[in-house]
Design an enzyme around this catalytic site. Structure first.
Site, PDB file in Angstrom:
ATOM      1  N   CYS A  93      36.005  -1.362   8.087  1.00 14.62           N
ATOM      2  CA  CYS A  93      36.211  -1.785   9.481  1.00 14.62           C
ATOM      3  C   CYS A  93      37.705  -2.013   9.730  1.00 14.62           C
ATOM      4  O   CYS A  93      38.497  -1.096   9.612  1.00 14.62           O
ATOM      5  CB  CYS A  93      35.351  -3.000   9.794  1.00 14.62           C
ATOM      6  SG  CYS A  93      35.049  -3.181  11.584  1.00 14.62           S
TER       7      CYS A  93
ATOM      8  N   LYS B 277      32.149  -2.972  23.757  1.00 20.08           N
ATOM      9  CA  LYS B 277      31.928  -3.119  22.328  1.00 20.08           C
ATOM     10  C   LYS B 277      30.850  -2.156  21.831  1.00 20.08           C
ATOM     11  O   LYS B 277      29.772  -2.054  22.427  1.00 20.08           O
ATOM     12  CB  LYS B 277      31.526  -4.557  22.005  1.00 20.08           C
ATOM     13  CG  LYS B 277      31.394  -4.830  20.510  1.00 20.08           C
ATOM     14  CD  LYS B 277      31.058  -6.294  20.221  1.00 20.08           C
ATOM     15  CE  LYS B 277      31.034  -6.567  18.721  1.00 20.08           C
ATOM     16  NZ  LYS B 277      30.743  -7.985  18.395  1.00 20.08           N
TER      17      LYS B 277
ATOM     18  N   SER C 243      29.732  -2.657  14.824  1.00 17.97           N
ATOM     19  CA  SER C 243      30.098  -3.882  15.533  1.00 17.97           C
ATOM     20  C   SER C 243      31.615  -3.948  15.635  1.00 17.97           C
ATOM     21  O   SER C 243      32.288  -4.525  14.784  1.00 17.97           O
ATOM     22  CB  SER C 243      29.546  -5.110  14.790  1.00 17.97           C
ATOM     23  OG  SER C 243      29.895  -6.308  15.467  1.00 17.97           O
TER      24      SER C 243
ATOM     25  N   HIS D  64      29.144  -0.564   9.128  1.00 17.76           N
ATOM     26  CA  HIS D  64      28.763  -1.621   8.191  1.00 17.76           C
ATOM     27  C   HIS D  64      27.458  -1.353   7.438  1.00 17.76           C
ATOM     28  O   HIS D  64      26.417  -1.950   7.721  1.00 17.76           O
ATOM     29  CB  HIS D  64      28.657  -2.952   8.941  1.00 17.76           C
ATOM     30  CG  HIS D  64      29.968  -3.404   9.506  1.00 17.76           C
ATOM     31  ND1 HIS D  64      30.934  -4.005   8.735  1.00 17.76           N
ATOM     32  CD2 HIS D  64      30.471  -3.321  10.765  1.00 17.76           C
ATOM     33  CE1 HIS D  64      31.987  -4.288   9.495  1.00 17.76           C
ATOM     34  NE2 HIS D  64      31.747  -3.878  10.720  1.00 17.76           N
TER      35      HIS D  64
ATOM     36  N   GLU E 178      27.035  -2.490   4.610  1.00 16.92           N
ATOM     37  CA  GLU E 178      26.812  -3.703   3.821  1.00 16.92           C
ATOM     38  C   GLU E 178      26.026  -4.768   4.577  1.00 16.92           C
ATOM     39  O   GLU E 178      25.554  -5.737   3.963  1.00 16.92           O
ATOM     40  CB  GLU E 178      28.161  -4.289   3.360  1.00 16.92           C
ATOM     41  CG  GLU E 178      28.908  -5.117   4.385  1.00 16.92           C
ATOM     42  CD  GLU E 178      29.701  -4.275   5.388  1.00 16.92           C
ATOM     43  OE1 GLU E 178      30.405  -4.860   6.231  1.00 16.92           O
ATOM     44  OE2 GLU E 178      29.616  -3.035   5.323  1.00 16.92           O
TER      45      GLU E 178
ATOM     46  N   ARG F 113      25.422 -15.706  18.155  1.00 12.02           N
ATOM     47  CA  ARG F 113      26.693 -16.454  18.110  1.00 12.02           C
ATOM     48  C   ARG F 113      27.509 -16.215  19.371  1.00 12.02           C
ATOM     49  O   ARG F 113      27.987 -17.169  20.008  1.00 12.02           O
ATOM     50  CB  ARG F 113      27.495 -16.012  16.888  1.00 12.02           C
ATOM     51  CG  ARG F 113      28.870 -16.646  16.741  1.00 12.02           C
ATOM     52  CD  ARG F 113      29.729 -15.812  15.818  1.00 12.02           C
ATOM     53  NE  ARG F 113      30.002 -14.489  16.378  1.00 12.02           N
ATOM     54  CZ  ARG F 113      30.347 -13.425  15.665  1.00 12.02           C
ATOM     55  NH1 ARG F 113      30.445 -13.509  14.347  1.00 12.02           N
ATOM     56  NH2 ARG F 113      30.588 -12.263  16.258  1.00 12.02           N
TER      57      ARG F 113
END
Length: 330
Positions: A165, A186, A215, A258, A260, A272
């Site tokens: 990233c 986004k 993200s 991502h 992971e 969040r």
């Protein structure tokens, strides 16, 4: 029907070959939170005393963890690199002067080493994570100078490097002058990607198409990457652009998405941001029927293990046996 008979010597050779491909564990401290999590998941791990009894040189992998939730991030990457047939020693590294706000000082003191404390060591592989600082120009990042120092140091002290990233975008900018570009909104959710270079050893076992969590607020120009003879796009998406880039001028990979991530990571990010009033859309193609009350399903785990397993294997196949020889790019 023929009956195959093996001599005792052939049986011993076969047994040794089986032993060689049997899963080997990752070596992390028993008190690291990831230890218990990975044990419960069936990932093979060992204590330092057990590792010392093995007559094999383990691979030394460093993780420069720039993410605010360091415990979750170190667990995610330990899971991926610990699922290979090789013994791994994982060293957690932090920026020397930067003080994290979301991880206890006790945890950092117990498990992390500042970069300045490890700069004399050689590493077979180095992973540099993302960081939630996409809105900042690279040169405005408080630890940019030390990041540059790590990049220069890696040329002579690291055999292979993997930027994730923001980490990958920062490497692309520093080494090739390709800056990140802001997105109109986004990129957030699970996007379908294409395998653009199936012959790559890093993509062994990959499907032609697959889903990966995304993200980020920035991306990189497909055209800018393609015009560089040193860069090759391995994975990409029509919707979110390049995903995985191989740097042919050095043993480097840059990934902007991502593999992971845990199954619930995007849900946690969504909750969040919404709780503090940030503009955030429901993660694309993530919750079943876009119903946030339904549990998401992981559709990227296997490809994540493939990618990082292939990376570890490529390191093993090419790294010098003597760590002192690491850094000789010839």
């Amino acid at each position: 029907m023929m009956l195959l008979r093996l001599s005792q010597h052939q049986l011993n050779v076969a047994k040794n070959q089986v032993d060689l491909i049997a899963p080997m564990p990752i070596n992390i401290p028993e008190t690291l939170p990831a230890y218990r999590v990975l044990c419960d998941e069936g990932v093979m791990i060992m204590s330092e005393s057990q590792a010392q009894r093995q007559d094999i040189r383990p691979l030394e992998i460093g993780l420069v963890n720039l993410m605010p939730k360091k415990i979750e991030t170190e667990t995610q990457f330990a899971r991926l690199i610990g699922a290979t047939p090789l013994q791994i020693n994982l060293t957690l590294i932090r920026m020397t002067e930067h003080q994290p706000k979301h991880t206890s000082a006790r945890h950092m003191e117990a498990f992390y080493q500042p970069f300045q404390a490890v700069r004399t060591r050689k590493f077979d592989g180095l992973i540099v994570t993302g960081a939630p600082i996409e809105h900042l120009p690279f040169h405005d990042v408080s630890y940019w100078d030390e990041f540059v120092e790590i990049m220069d140091w890696s040329e002579s002290h690291v055999h292979a490097i993997f930027g994730v990233c923001w980490g990958g975008m920062a490497m692309l900018y520093y080494w090739h002058g390709i800056d990140k570009i802001p997105l109109s909104s986004k990129a957030f959710g699970c996007f379908r990607h294409n395998n653009l270079f199936p012959a790559s050893p890093y993509l062994r076992g990959f499907s032609d198409e697959f889903v990966i969590p995304v993200s980020r607020w920035t991306g990189v120009s497909h055209k800018a990457v393609e015009t560089s003879p040193d860069l090759r796009i391995l994975l990409g998406s029509d919707e979110t652009g390049p995903c995985l880039i191989e740097d042919l001028s050095r043993r480097a990979l840059y990934i902007f998405n991502h593999f992971e991530y845990d199954t619930g990571t995007l849900a946690e990010e969504f909750a969040r941001d919404r709780s503090v009033g940030k503009p955030i859309e429901l993660p694309y193609n993530y919750f079943p029927d876009d119903d946030m009350n339904l549990a998401p399903r992981n559709r990227w785990r296997s490809h994540g293990h493939l990618l990082y397993g292939n990376w570890i294997n490529e390191i093993y196949q090419s790294v010098p046996f003597d760590p002192d020889d690491i850094g000789n790019r010839d």
